[in-house]
Motif scaffolding. Structure first.
Motif, mmCIF file in Angstrom:
data_model
loop_
_atom_site.group_PDB
_atom_site.id
_atom_site.type_symbol
_atom_site.label_atom_id
_atom_site.label_comp_id
_atom_site.label_asym_id
_atom_site.label_seq_id
_atom_site.Cartn_x
_atom_site.Cartn_y
_atom_site.Cartn_z
ATOM 1 N N LEU A 161 0.812 -1.209 0.000
ATOM 2 C CA LEU A 161 0.000 0.000 0.000
ATOM 3 C C LEU A 161 0.848 1.264 0.000
ATOM 4 O O LEU A 161 0.485 2.267 -0.609
ATOM 5 C CB LEU A 161 -0.917 -0.002 1.222
ATOM 6 C CG LEU A 161 -1.910 -1.178 1.300
ATOM 7 C CD1 LEU A 161 -2.802 -1.010 2.508
ATOM 8 C CD2 LEU A 161 -2.747 -1.261 0.041
ATOM 9 N N SER A 162 1.986 1.228 0.680
ATOM 10 C CA SER A 162 2.808 2.434 0.790
ATOM 11 C C SER A 162 3.352 2.887 -0.556
ATOM 12 O O SER A 162 3.707 4.054 -0.732
ATOM 13 C CB SER A 162 3.968 2.181 1.760
ATOM 14 O OG SER A 162 4.774 1.110 1.298
ATOM 15 N N ALA A 163 3.414 1.951 -1.516
ATOM 16 C CA ALA A 163 3.966 2.301 -2.825
ATOM 17 C C ALA A 163 2.886 2.748 -3.809
ATOM 18 O O ALA A 163 3.196 3.175 -4.911
ATOM 19 C CB ALA A 163 4.704 1.104 -3.412
ATOM 20 N N SER A 164 1.616 2.656 -3.412
ATOM 21 C CA SER A 164 0.527 2.927 -4.338
ATOM 22 C C SER A 164 0.126 4.396 -4.348
ATOM 23 O O SER A 164 0.250 5.100 -3.348
ATOM 24 C CB SER A 164 -0.698 2.077 -3.964
ATOM 25 O OG SER A 164 -0.410 0.704 -4.035
ATOM 26 N N SER A 165 -0.368 4.834 -5.493
ATOM 27 C CA SER A 165 -0.943 6.165 -5.646
ATOM 28 C C SER A 165 -2.394 6.028 -6.065
ATOM 29 O O SER A 165 -2.786 5.009 -6.657
ATOM 30 C CB SER A 165 -0.188 6.969 -6.710
ATOM 31 O OG SER A 165 1.163 7.148 -6.348
#
Length: 343
Positions: A130-134
């Protein structure tokens, strides 16, 4: 590298190749018969003695041939100058199969199935972190005049749907304004930044929309900052049972199966693979996991040119086809990233 060192590496390469293919210890006579090494059997025996003294090969039983050690596999892998690319038909077949996935879950399941079938090992794919998603897109759908459906779509293919109870009826014009406010705060931002932006919307919202903005923002923040347990998709676990002989130590196969079931160890290994396009090979104790002794993990990241969504790879006994497996993992990861990134 001296000519002697080069020849000894060729002997090591031949031992690795034959042992991977036959699962039988390799003797000097076998090497002379199967490989055109250009030297006498006496020289081969001397080279094998030197390789054994240096820890690259070992003799599992008295009077038997030699097998590679973890150190020997590592030297072999480090000397692979370039990975043989898959053929055009192979690449086309992989891409076509992955493009047939109807959603993110289906694409990842297909990727795991491909990896397991092509490598005959256990395949693992990490769900996009999730931390890498936009946030790619926000859709606001009116269910009733006082109830909305918010649909958040990320660039990694994740789709979240949440219902907002507004408490008051909202008109069509106000709905359009609300949609523009929310989308403007979210779209194109990483999840953490998007949650901050949407939480600040109420400060400047029109008075007549303040309540709707607050209720919508509350639901969206919960969606954006929610971090469910990271998941793995696994496939081909039964392939381990084809290689029972590779797990000769008592309980070693059970330990590997337990590690796969718990997933924590595997997630840690995949999470450490941060470079898209670079394949990492961990052999035996290099996994730094007691339960994974006797295994090798070949992994890489998948995603777009700008973002790594997660990791994927295969796990199997140290006796594996490293060149072929490395090429397959790299190809499947590349195409999974392309398919997900284009959706």
């Amino acid at each position: 590298m001296s000519s002697t060192d080069e020849r000894r590496f060729e002997v090591l390469r031949a031992i690795v190749s034959d042992f991977v293919a036959t699962q039988e210890p390799i003797g000097s006579k076998t090497l002379v018969d199967r490989h055109n090494l250009g030297v006498s059997s006496a020289t081969i025996r001397n080279d094998m003695a030197a390789l054994e003294a240096e820890g690259y090969i070992t003799q599992p039983h008295t009077s038997s041939g030699r097998i590679p050690t973890d150190k020997g596999y590592r030297r072999f892998v480090d000397k692979i100058a370039e990975v043989k690319p898959l053929s055009v038909p192979e690449r086309r077949a992989i891409l076509g199969f992955l493009e047939g996935g109807v959603d993110l879950d289906d694409v990842l399941r297909r990727a795991v199935r491909l990896l397991a079938q092509l490598t005959r090992q256990v395949a693992v794919v990490q769900y996009p972190t999730l931390s890498a998603s936009s946030v790619r897109h926000l859709e606001v759908v009116p269910l009733t005049p006082a109830r909305l459906l918010l649909v958040v779509i990320t660039d990694s293919g994740r789709v979240d749907q949440r219902i907002v109870e507004l408490g008051d009826v909202i008109g069509e014009d106000d709905l359009g304004t609300l949609r523009d406010l929310l989308a403007g705060a979210l779209e194109g931002k990483r999840l953490a930044a998007a949650s901050i932006a949407v939480s600040e919307l109420a400060d400047d919202a029109p008075p007549e929309l303040r309540n709707a903005v607050i209720r919508s923002a509350t639901v969206l923040v919960e969606t954006l900052v929610e971090h469910p347990e990271e998941r793995l998709v696994l496939g081909g676990t039964s392939n381990l049972t084809r290689n029972v002989a590779d797990f000769s130590l008592p309980g070693s196969l059970r330990s590997v199966l337990e590690a796969l079931e718990e997933q924590v160890v595997v997630l840690k290994l995949l999470a450490s693979t941060q470079d898209n396009g670079r394949v990492v090979v961990r052999i035996g104790e290099e996994t730094q996991a007691e339960k994974m002794r006797g295994t090798s993990v070949i992994s890489t990241g998948y995603g777009t040119a700008d973002t790594i969504f997660g990791g994927m790879g295969v796990l199997g006994p140290t006796r594996m086809d490293y060149p072929g497996t490395i090429a397959t993992v790299a190809a499947v990861a590349r195409y999974v990233g392309e398919v997900i990134g284009e959706r």
